[in-house]
Design a protein around this motif. Structure first.
Motif, PDB file in Angstrom:
ATOM      1  N   GLU A 146       0.840  -1.207   0.000  1.00 53.52           N
ATOM      2  CA  GLU A 146       0.000   0.000   0.000  1.00 53.52           C
ATOM      3  C   GLU A 146       0.873   1.254   0.000  1.00 53.52           C
ATOM      4  N   ALA A 147       1.925   1.229   0.833  1.00 55.36           N
ATOM      5  CA  ALA A 147       2.809   2.389   0.900  1.00 55.36           C
ATOM      6  C   ALA A 147       3.528   2.593  -0.430  1.00 55.36           C
TER       7      ALA A 147
ATOM      8  N   SER B   4       2.404   1.723  -3.384  1.00 59.42           N
ATOM      9  CA  SER B   4       1.390   2.224  -4.327  1.00 59.42           C
ATOM     10  C   SER B   4       1.126   3.716  -4.100  1.00 59.42           C
ATOM     11  N   GLU B   5       0.989   4.094  -2.817  1.00 58.37           N
ATOM     12  CA  GLU B   5       0.775   5.505  -2.496  1.00 58.37           C
ATOM     13  C   GLU B   5       1.985   6.331  -2.923  1.00 58.37           C
ATOM     14  N   ASN B   6       3.181   5.782  -2.736  1.00 60.24           N
ATOM     15  CA  ASN B   6       4.405   6.464  -3.125  1.00 60.24           C
ATOM     16  C   ASN B   6       4.426   6.695  -4.632  1.00 60.24           C
TER      17      ASN B   6
ATOM     18  N   THR C 159       1.857   6.780  -6.663  1.00 53.88           N
ATOM     19  CA  THR C 159       0.801   7.749  -6.987  1.00 53.88           C
ATOM     20  C   THR C 159       1.263   9.159  -6.654  1.00 53.88           C
ATOM     21  N   SER C 160       1.893   9.315  -5.499  1.00 59.82           N
ATOM     22  CA  SER C 160       2.371  10.639  -5.096  1.00 59.82           C
ATOM     23  C   SER C 160       3.455  11.148  -6.037  1.00 59.82           C
TER      24      SER C 160
END
Length: 186
Positions: A150-151, A153-155, A157-158
């Motif tokens: 998840e981290a 993926s968020e990274n 995306t960010s």
């Protein structure tokens, strides 16, 4: 104290009983010594039907020790009356050494068997704990792996959003420069 409150008769009876036991010990000691029986404190106490403690008491102990010394000096060395030969002593020594070696080997085998058995018992005790702990660690590992994904993926995306915002900012700056230049030219 007796019912009448005078302790003297009781003390006198105890003293007579003690003297009787001591006399019995000395009589038994003399009998055992004449019979050639081994003289030990326990043997004398058993034969006289008294406690071993009494045989060690002052006034009795000295008689037993003296009888033991007399017995040690009068006991012949062997049935033939001669001392053992050096060859028989060497043979006995070799037999004793072999027995010691066998006993040490047996001790080592027993220690190894005991260690093995204790290890199995500890494994049996901790087997259920180990399985539970392994399940807990597996669940924790899966949860941490999910959090990492998840981290990540968020990274990603960010980073993509940052790249887009940087491009928009660059475009806005370029556009602003053009506007300022066009306004200055007018």
């Amino acid at each position: 104290m007796n019912p009448r409150g005078n302790p003297a008769p009781l003390a006198e009876a105890r003293h007579r009983h003690s003297l009787d036991k001591r006399a019995r010990v000395l009589t038994v000691l003399a009998t055992l010594e004449k019979q050639g029986q081994p003289l030990t404190f326990a043997a004398v106490a058993r034969a006289a039907r008294v406690s071993t403690w009494l045989t060690y008491a002052p006034g009795v102990r000295e008689h037993i020790e003296a009888a033991q010394l007399r017995q040690a000096h009068t006991t012949p060395r062997s049935a033939t009356g001669s001392s053992p030969s050096p060859l028989s002593l060497r043979t006995e020594l070799e037999i004793a050494r072999q027995e010691i070696k066998d006993l040490r080997d047996e001790r080592d085998r027993l220690q190894a068997a005991l260690r093995h058995q204790l290890g199995q018992q500890l494994d049996a005790i901790h087997a259920s704990d180990s399985a539970t702990r392994a399940d807990e660690l597996t669940a924790l590992n899966q949860d941490l792996t999910r959090q990492l994904q998840e981290a990540s993926s968020e990274n990603a995306t960010s980073r993509a959003r940052i790249t887009t915002l940087e491009e928009d900012l660059t475009a806005a700056r370029t556009s602003l420069r053009r506007m300022i230049r066009d306004e200055n030219l007018r």
